[in-house]
Every structure is written in C-alpha cells, then in structure tokens.
Design an enzyme around this catalytic site. Structure first.
Site, PDB file in Angstrom:
ATOM      1  N   ASP A 134       2.906  -6.356   0.598  1.00  0.00           N
ATOM      2  CA  ASP A 134       3.744  -7.248  -0.215  1.00  0.00           C
ATOM      3  C   ASP A 134       5.030  -7.517   0.545  1.00  0.00           C
ATOM      4  O   ASP A 134       5.546  -6.637   1.240  1.00  0.00           O
ATOM      5  CB  ASP A 134       4.057  -6.604  -1.561  1.00  0.00           C
ATOM      6  CG  ASP A 134       2.840  -6.498  -2.460  1.00  0.00           C
ATOM      7  OD1 ASP A 134       1.994  -7.408  -2.419  1.00  0.00           O
ATOM      8  OD2 ASP A 134       2.743  -5.509  -3.209  1.00  0.00           O
ATOM      9  N   ASP A 152      -1.182 -12.824  -4.348  1.00  0.00           N
ATOM     10  CA  ASP A 152      -0.736 -12.620  -5.727  1.00  0.00           C
ATOM     11  C   ASP A 152      -0.283 -13.939  -6.350  1.00  0.00           C
ATOM     12  O   ASP A 152      -0.568 -14.220  -7.523  1.00  0.00           O
ATOM     13  CB  ASP A 152       0.420 -11.619  -5.781  1.00  0.00           C
ATOM     14  CG  ASP A 152       0.046 -10.239  -5.264  1.00  0.00           C
ATOM     15  OD1 ASP A 152      -1.139  -9.873  -5.308  1.00  0.00           O
ATOM     16  OD2 ASP A 152       0.968  -9.529  -4.806  1.00  0.00           O
TER      17      ASP A 152
END
Length: 185
Positions: A134, A152
């Site tokens: 991330d 995401d």
C-alpha cells in the site's frame, strides 16, 4: 458489409463488447503492479514522502490482512492461503456474475472489470510476497485514511459503479411497472 449485413455478425459484436472491459482489467493490473514495484524499489519500508502537505503522502506500507488491515498480523502460511483462496473464489463469482449481467451492457461489464482487476492486483502481491503493498496515504491533519493502492481503488470504484447501476436500473424498472399499471410517475 455484404448484402447489407453488418460485418462480423453477432459473434463479432459480442467479442467487441468484451474487449473494453478486458483491456480495462489488463491495464489496471499492469498499472497496479508497476506502481507497487516502483514503491518497493524506491521507498524503504515505512518511508513517507510528502507530496501535498497536509493532504497526501506516498508511503511504503504492507498489509498481511484484508481491507483496512482487518485480520492483519504476522504473515503465516494459513493466512496467506486463506486470502489467496478468498480472492480466487471472488474472481470465480465475478466471472459468473459477468456472464449474467455482462450481456446487459452499460456500466456492468466495466464495473466488474474494475473489481476483478483489483482482486487480481492484490492476489499477485499475496502469491509472490505474502502481503499487499500500500502506498497512497491521504490525510487531514492527524487524521489518516488507511493507506491503499491502485487495486484497492479499482475495487472500490467498481463496487460503487455496480451498486449505482443496480439502484438506477431498479428505480427505472419500478417506474416502468407503475407506468404499465396506469399510475402517474
């Protein structure tokens, strides 16, 4: 065109209608993986680079859990296998759903392609690294949204588009039923 008939016929039209969602899926998986590769090769783990002061950073975090770090912890073979299995099951369900609503056209095939692209992007990370990279960190003051990635984002946008299309179609169907029964809409 031969004898006034469109070239390619229905089969060619069906193949073309699947081309854009497939291309969208492929490009998003590629963008997701290239961006994660750049983060892993350019930022040390937990490094933060301020991009827009007070609003946005590039970071290098990893997530062994689900969305927002749910079920995160030390990576274990069982956890990794669980998330890989869940992703594969989700992709299978998306394929079935695509066969059912993809023919309706409109936004459905594209929404499902977004969701699938995100699932594939994060699945690749889980298979090869045991965790998801991330790197997008939005915040306001001390309040941070959990870091996320392109995969995401694709899942979130795809789900929102799918829900919007479903609600819109449900409302239109309800209005058509009211009109057919003679009531004002």
């Amino acid at each position: 065109m031969l004898n006034g008939a469109p070239s390619g016929g229905p089969a060619a039209t069906a193949r073309r209608s699947h081309l854009l969602p497939a291309l969208l899926l492929l490009l998003l998986v590629l963008a997701d993986q290239l961006s994660k590769w750049w983060v892993r090769s350019s930022l040390a783990l937990y490094e933060v680079r301020e991009v827009v002061p007070g609003l946005f950073n590039l970071v290098h975090y990893t997530n062994t859990g689900a969305a927002f770090g749910l079920l995160a912890g030390e990576p274990t073979p069982g956890r990794r296998l669980f998330f890989v299995a869940v992703a594969l099951l989700a992709l299978g369900l998306l394929a079935v759903l695509y066969r059912q609503v993809g023919r309706q056209g409109g936004i459905y095939p594209h929404a499902l392609a977004l969701i699938a692209a995100g699932a594939v992007g994060n699945l690749i990370d889980r298979i090869f690294f045991g965790k998801v990279t991330d790197f997008l960190d939005f915040y306001l003051g001390v309040y941070h949204w959990p870091a996320f990635n392109i995969a995401d984002s694709a899942i979130t946008i795809g789900v929102l588009l799918f829900l919007w299309a479903t609600l819109r179609d449900g409302k239109e169907e309800g209005e058509e039923q009211l009109s057919a029964s003679g009531e004002k809409t």
